[in-house]
Design a protein around this motif. Sequence first.
Motif, PDB file in Angstrom:
ATOM      1  N   ARG A  44       0.805  -1.305   0.012  1.00 38.63           N
ATOM      2  CA  ARG A  44      -0.066   0.003   0.040  1.00 38.63           C
ATOM      3  C   ARG A  44       0.827   1.069  -0.132  1.00 38.63           C
ATOM      4  NH1 ARG A  44      -2.478   0.203   6.076  1.00 38.63           N
ATOM      5  NH2 ARG A  44      -0.857   0.146   7.279  1.00 38.63           N
ATOM      6  N   SER A  45       1.857   1.275   0.580  1.00 38.90           N
ATOM      7  CA  SER A  45       2.985   2.228   0.704  1.00 38.90           C
ATOM      8  C   SER A  45       3.639   2.771  -0.845  1.00 38.90           C
ATOM      9  CB  SER A  45       3.952   2.232   1.670  1.00 38.90           C
ATOM     10  OG  SER A  45       3.393   1.984   2.910  1.00 38.90           O
ATOM     11  N   LYS A  46       3.876   4.001  -0.933  1.00 35.91           N
ATOM     12  CA  LYS A  46       4.463   4.265  -2.183  1.00 35.91           C
ATOM     13  C   LYS A  46       5.975   3.994  -2.099  1.00 35.91           C
ATOM     14  CE  LYS A  46       0.871   7.517  -3.727  1.00 35.91           C
ATOM     15  NZ  LYS A  46       0.684   9.128  -4.074  1.00 35.91           N
ATOM     16  N   THR A  47       6.804   4.056  -0.986  1.00 39.75           N
ATOM     17  CA  THR A  47       7.931   3.734  -0.811  1.00 39.75           C
ATOM     18  C   THR A  47       7.901   2.880   0.385  1.00 39.75           C
ATOM     19  OG1 THR A  47       8.254   5.575   0.631  1.00 39.75           O
ATOM     20  CG2 THR A  47       8.711   5.619  -1.748  1.00 39.75           C
ATOM     21  N   MET A 140       4.037  -0.997  -5.878  1.00 41.14           N
ATOM     22  CA  MET A 140       4.023  -0.272  -4.800  1.00 41.14           C
ATOM     23  C   MET A 140       2.753   0.909  -4.894  1.00 41.14           C
ATOM     24  SD  MET A 140       6.574  -0.989  -2.799  1.00 41.14           S
ATOM     25  CE  MET A 140       6.430   0.474  -1.779  1.00 41.14           C
ATOM     26  N   GLY A 141       2.184   1.532  -3.776  1.00 44.02           N
ATOM     27  CA  GLY A 141       1.267   2.144  -3.958  1.00 44.02           C
ATOM     28  C   GLY A 141      -0.325   1.472  -4.220  1.00 44.02           C
TER      29      GLY A 141
END
Length: 459
Positions: A44-47, A140-141
């Motif tokens: 879920r996180s972009k990084t 990611m994301g």
Amino acid sequence: MAKSKVSCQKKTLRVAVVGVGLAGAALASFLKSVPDIEVQLYERSKTHRKVGAWLGLTPTAQNLLEQICGEETVESICDRTYGKPVLRHWKTGEVRFQPEQIPDDLTREEKKRVRATANTVRQDLHQILLDRVPDEQIHMGMKAVDFLVHDGQVTVLFEDNSLIEADLLIVSDGINSKLRAKVYPQIKPRHLPTLQYIETFDRAELIKTIPNLPTGVTHFINGDTLAFIGDVGRNRLGLILCLPADPKEAENWGWAKGAGTRRLEYLRSIYKDWNPLILQILEYSKDMGVFPISRGVWLDSLVIQGSVCFVGDSAHPTGAALGAGCSFAFEDSQTLSLALNHAHTKAGNWSPEAVKFALDLYDSARRSHLCKIFKLLEREDMKFNGIIKDEAMLEEERKEKAKGTAWLTNFDPVSEFSAVLESGTVTEPEVLKTVSRKSWFGAIANIRTTLFKKTKGAN
């Protein structure tokens, strides 16, 4: 006809892993041993979060991590210990317990047998796991918000309204799992009445003005207030401060938030009468993180609907889990890979029946060990809930302590999985009965040396 169809029509198993923390990243490597499989990971996180919490690795976790990354890589990020920590008086610093030193002439293999905890930093551990996963496998994301099982397949819905199809969904999205909540909304991890404050420091910088810095790990304990100081690899020193706190305050902090100037002053006031070493280290604080501890009810079953399973904290949501939470995630990951390997060996191909059989094996192999751990945690949590233990409880506790903790810290997932196969507790579907049990046990005898051939070849 059914047997012929399963064994003759070659099929690739599409696996979706939701959550690429420590459990998801380790799982990606363990699954490399499974034939005819395509693994995609969604985070879920972009990084990837570079959170530097101090982590302890049990001997089991060290062994499993070395199967993925190699002993030298693991050695490069951690500081190994070979006994219990030093215990000092919280104020005077007087040594209350000093572990015996291991002989200098022990061989590498002899040292392995007497390992205790290895201390490291989460972001380093996460990175060496991610280094083994091809970038194109990680998306990611991508925040998964729901899923639906239908006709032996799983559709996963993401926050941006995109969909993916898979034959197997593995949920590893952490202690506050969004996908677990869709199935078990009643499982809501609660915050314990304590807060941990954690930071790591450059040992070379500290030693300029604090020449008496201890090596290894040292504990200071005064009632419910604790301080841990220890080497965490790469010439760094870790500091953990544990203080009682209102659960509502803990909930408001979130996870890994910066302590800030006012909170640091508060910590200094709490520890002002403690051994001076703690205040001396606090003077160097630049990035103190606040870590609430939350725990929830563990799942009765790690699998649902024949195509979905849970690993890591999504399966057993427990912060500060006896210092072994990381090990539980690695054990889950290896056991699941063993189960999938076995099901494919029996079937010769993938089918919904083979996947369900693998998940049932995984659940059965993990359940007994995890139930034993949960029972231990329930007793530990009684003090947080104000429950007074009766004499029967205390006697049971004394018996458990006398047995030691080797069953927890030196657990072997391969042996546990072999025991489940031997017991025959999981019924094998008729459609999969194409390979004899004898042929599988011949293979599992060599599994420690063959399971990660693909991983090592890729590295």
